[in-house]
Each structure stands twice: as structure tokens, then as C-alpha cells.
Design an enzyme around this catalytic site. Sequence first.
Site, PDB file in Angstrom:
ATOM      1  N   ASN A   9       0.870  -1.176   0.000  1.00 44.76           N
ATOM      2  CA  ASN A   9       0.000   0.000   0.000  1.00 44.76           C
ATOM      3  C   ASN A   9       0.907   1.227   0.000  1.00 44.76           C
ATOM      4  O   ASN A   9       1.547   1.531   1.006  1.00 44.76           O
ATOM      5  CB  ASN A   9      -0.893  -0.029   1.250  1.00 44.76           C
ATOM      6  CG  ASN A   9      -1.727   1.235   1.383  1.00 44.76           C
ATOM      7  OD1 ASN A   9      -1.731   2.091   0.496  1.00 44.76           O
ATOM      8  ND2 ASN A   9      -2.435   1.363   2.491  1.00 44.76           N
ATOM      9  N   LYS A  11       0.030   4.272  -0.230  1.00 46.41           N
ATOM     10  CA  LYS A  11      -0.601   5.450   0.404  1.00 46.41           C
ATOM     11  C   LYS A  11      -0.366   6.694  -0.471  1.00 46.41           C
ATOM     12  O   LYS A  11      -0.374   6.586  -1.685  1.00 46.41           O
ATOM     13  CB  LYS A  11      -0.080   5.609   1.835  1.00 46.41           C
ATOM     14  CG  LYS A  11      -0.247   4.312   2.635  1.00 46.41           C
ATOM     15  CD  LYS A  11       0.016   4.464   4.106  1.00 46.41           C
ATOM     16  CE  LYS A  11      -0.165   3.102   4.778  1.00 46.41           C
ATOM     17  NZ  LYS A  11      -0.067   3.151   6.227  1.00 46.41           N
ATOM     18  N   HIS A  95      -9.603   0.918   4.976  1.00 44.19           N
ATOM     19  CA  HIS A  95      -8.290   1.123   5.602  1.00 44.19           C
ATOM     20  C   HIS A  95      -8.468   2.053   6.811  1.00 44.19           C
ATOM     21  O   HIS A  95      -9.265   2.986   6.766  1.00 44.19           O
ATOM     22  CB  HIS A  95      -7.293   1.729   4.598  1.00 44.19           C
ATOM     23  CG  HIS A  95      -5.896   1.704   5.127  1.00 44.19           C
ATOM     24  ND1 HIS A  95      -5.431   2.649   6.011  1.00 44.19           N
ATOM     25  CD2 HIS A  95      -4.878   0.824   4.938  1.00 44.19           C
ATOM     26  CE1 HIS A  95      -4.171   2.362   6.335  1.00 44.19           C
ATOM     27  NE2 HIS A  95      -3.814   1.254   5.693  1.00 44.19           N
ATOM     28  N   GLU A  97      -6.872   4.448   7.881  1.00 39.28           N
ATOM     29  CA  GLU A  97      -6.694   5.886   7.611  1.00 39.28           C
ATOM     30  C   GLU A  97      -7.946   6.470   6.963  1.00 39.28           C
ATOM     31  O   GLU A  97      -8.294   7.631   7.187  1.00 39.28           O
ATOM     32  CB  GLU A  97      -5.441   6.094   6.747  1.00 39.28           C
ATOM     33  CG  GLU A  97      -4.175   5.860   7.579  1.00 39.28           C
ATOM     34  CD  GLU A  97      -2.988   5.305   6.810  1.00 39.28           C
ATOM     35  OE1 GLU A  97      -2.940   5.440   5.564  1.00 39.28           O
ATOM     36  OE2 GLU A  97      -2.091   4.730   7.465  1.00 39.28           O
ATOM     37  N   GLU A 167      -5.177  -5.160  10.446  1.00 36.96           N
ATOM     38  CA  GLU A 167      -4.166  -4.119  10.637  1.00 36.96           C
ATOM     39  C   GLU A 167      -4.454  -3.374  11.939  1.00 36.96           C
ATOM     40  O   GLU A 167      -5.237  -2.411  11.944  1.00 36.96           O
ATOM     41  CB  GLU A 167      -4.211  -3.110   9.482  1.00 36.96           C
ATOM     42  CG  GLU A 167      -3.905  -3.701   8.123  1.00 36.96           C
ATOM     43  CD  GLU A 167      -3.363  -2.637   7.165  1.00 36.96           C
ATOM     44  OE1 GLU A 167      -2.192  -2.734   6.797  1.00 36.96           O
ATOM     45  OE2 GLU A 167      -4.108  -1.697   6.825  1.00 36.96           O
ATOM     46  N   GLY A 173       2.597   2.165  10.778  1.00 37.51           N
ATOM     47  CA  GLY A 173       3.532   3.281  10.647  1.00 37.51           C
ATOM     48  C   GLY A 173       4.252   3.628  11.942  1.00 37.51           C
ATOM     49  O   GLY A 173       4.886   4.677  12.042  1.00 37.51           O
ATOM     50  N   SER A 212       3.570  -2.207  10.241  1.00 31.11           N
ATOM     51  CA  SER A 212       5.031  -2.244  10.437  1.00 31.11           C
ATOM     52  C   SER A 212       5.661  -3.578  10.049  1.00 31.11           C
ATOM     53  O   SER A 212       6.632  -4.028  10.672  1.00 31.11           O
ATOM     54  CB  SER A 212       5.391  -1.864  11.883  1.00 31.11           C
ATOM     55  OG  SER A 212       4.959  -0.539  12.160  1.00 31.11           O
TER      56      SER A 212
HETATM   57  P1  13P Z   1       3.091   0.332   7.593  1.00 32.67           P
HETATM   58  O1  13P Z   1       3.611  -0.962   7.010  1.00 32.67           O
HETATM   59  O2  13P Z   1       3.825   1.525   7.126  1.00 32.67           O
HETATM   60  O3  13P Z   1       2.952   0.224   9.085  1.00 32.67           O
HETATM   61  O4  13P Z   1       1.588   0.500   7.029  1.00 32.67           O
HETATM   62  C1  13P Z   1       0.692  -0.538   7.143  1.00 32.67           C
HETATM   63  C2  13P Z   1      -0.519  -0.210   6.372  1.00 32.67           C
HETATM   64  O5  13P Z   1      -1.305   0.633   6.739  1.00 32.67           O
HETATM   65  C3  13P Z   1      -0.735  -0.925   5.119  1.00 32.67           C
HETATM   66  O6  13P Z   1      -2.022  -0.717   4.640  1.00 32.67           O
END
Ligand code: 13P
Length: 249
Positions: A9, A11, A95, A97, A167, A173, A212
Site C-alpha cells: 500500500n 498510500k 483502511h 486511515e 491491521e 507506521g 510495520s
Molecule cells: P506500515 O507498514 O507503514 O505500518 O503501514 C501498514 C498499512 O497501513 C498498510 O495498509
Amino acid sequence: MRKILVAGNWKMHGSRASITELLGDIVAGAGARPDVDLVVFPPFPYLSLVQELALDSAVSWGAQTLNPQPKGAHTGEVSASMLLDFGCRYVLVGHSERRALYGEGDGDVAARFAVAVEAGLKPVLCVGETLEQRESGDTREVVSRQIDAVLDVSGIGVFSDAVIAYEPVWAIGTGRTATADQAQAVHAFIRDKLAAQDDTISGQLRILYGGSVNSSNAADLFACEDIDGGLVGGASLEAKSFLAIRDAA
Ligand code: 13P
């Protein structure tokens, strides 16, 4: 045996130049492990570039969200048929976010999931608890509610062509990965929950872990019985680490 799926992803990261380089390297390395599915999720403006670069390769791609309406006065939004025009096979829905920053509730997520399925896209349903919810012992309840919202609208059958990504919000992150045991426990809970409705579908469903994931922790995570791959954020922005995660499968 479920085939491992490693998804990146991206982002809101990248440029025409950086994505050309990143995807070029991923495509070049993709053939080495035909037993692992690789999917990338670029930002919308780069879907056309990704389609051009990954066409006829072992890499699939998808979008990070979609609007559930087919068309109309929805400034800034993108429909399922537009994603199909650019060769998307997958789409992320729910997601954390999107849920936290753009106010997508369980109902919005369920609507997006249903539209994706109807259009022939494979939805990757993202679920997971916040740190506060985990610390209050509500992880299972939260994940259950997020999945029920989709089951209520679409039923269990659609999960035969969908993916779930667990997740935990506190692991995204932050560099703080769930331990393999913590992740496996939630993955097993999800699989058991769906098995109560359809054993076969649940047994074949791919459940990815995200939060992560990196080249050092991927092997431990992927070794767990109910972890069928990863949804990778930061570490998917470098071909070397993304392919190293794939190699951990
Ligand atoms: P990270 O791997 O940067 O923690 O992000 C995970 C994520 O949100 C994937 O959709």
C-alpha cells in the site's frame, strides 16, 4: 494450502519518476517466486503508469479506495468502473486511515465492499483495533463488528473472492509490530468467526497482517498458521525491502 499474498500500500507517496523506478524493480524481481502473489496499490494518478509498467507481469495492482456510486456529482471521487478501466483487480476498503481521517464508518465500508464485488474487483477489507480498544480488551469485539457490517450487507459468499487484512491501528507506521502470537490470535479469531458461517470459504480465505511489516519480522508472521501474507506500507516503497518480505514467505 493458501497462496501467500504480499501487497504494497503506497498510500500518498511517490512520483512518476519514483514509481517508475520502484515498480520496474518489483516487476523485474517478481518472477522469482511464482508461488507468491504480489499486488501494489498506487495513488490514483499513477494507476495508468502502473498499468503500463506491470502489464503482462506477475504483479497485479489495485486502488486504495473507491466511491460506491457508479457516477455523478461526486467531486474528487473515483468509481469502480474507472478502476476497471485501468486494469485494477483489487481495491482496499476500510483502511484505518480512511476510517479515521475521512470519516468512513462501517456502513460506508460495507457499501464500498459490496460495489467492489459487484464490479468484479477483489476487495481487501481492512479491519483492526486502536491501542485504546486493545488495552480495554475490545479487540475481538471491534474486529467482529467491522466484519459483521460487511456480512450483513453482502453475506458470506462474497468472501470466496475477497481478502481480509488485519491491521491493528497501533502498529501502522509506528514500527511497533504485533507479535506473531498477537497477530495469529486475531487471525484465528477471524477465521473461526467466518467458519461458523461457511467452513470452506473460511478455510480458503486469505487473511493478511498489516502494521510495520518489514524484512526482519515477515518470516515469523508468515510462519503462523492463519497469516496468509502481508499488507505492507512503508517497507513497500523500496523494491529491495518489499521483495525481501516476499522472500520471507
Ligand atoms: P506500515 O507498514 O507503514 O505500518 O503501514 C501498514 C498499512 O497501513 C498498510 O495498509
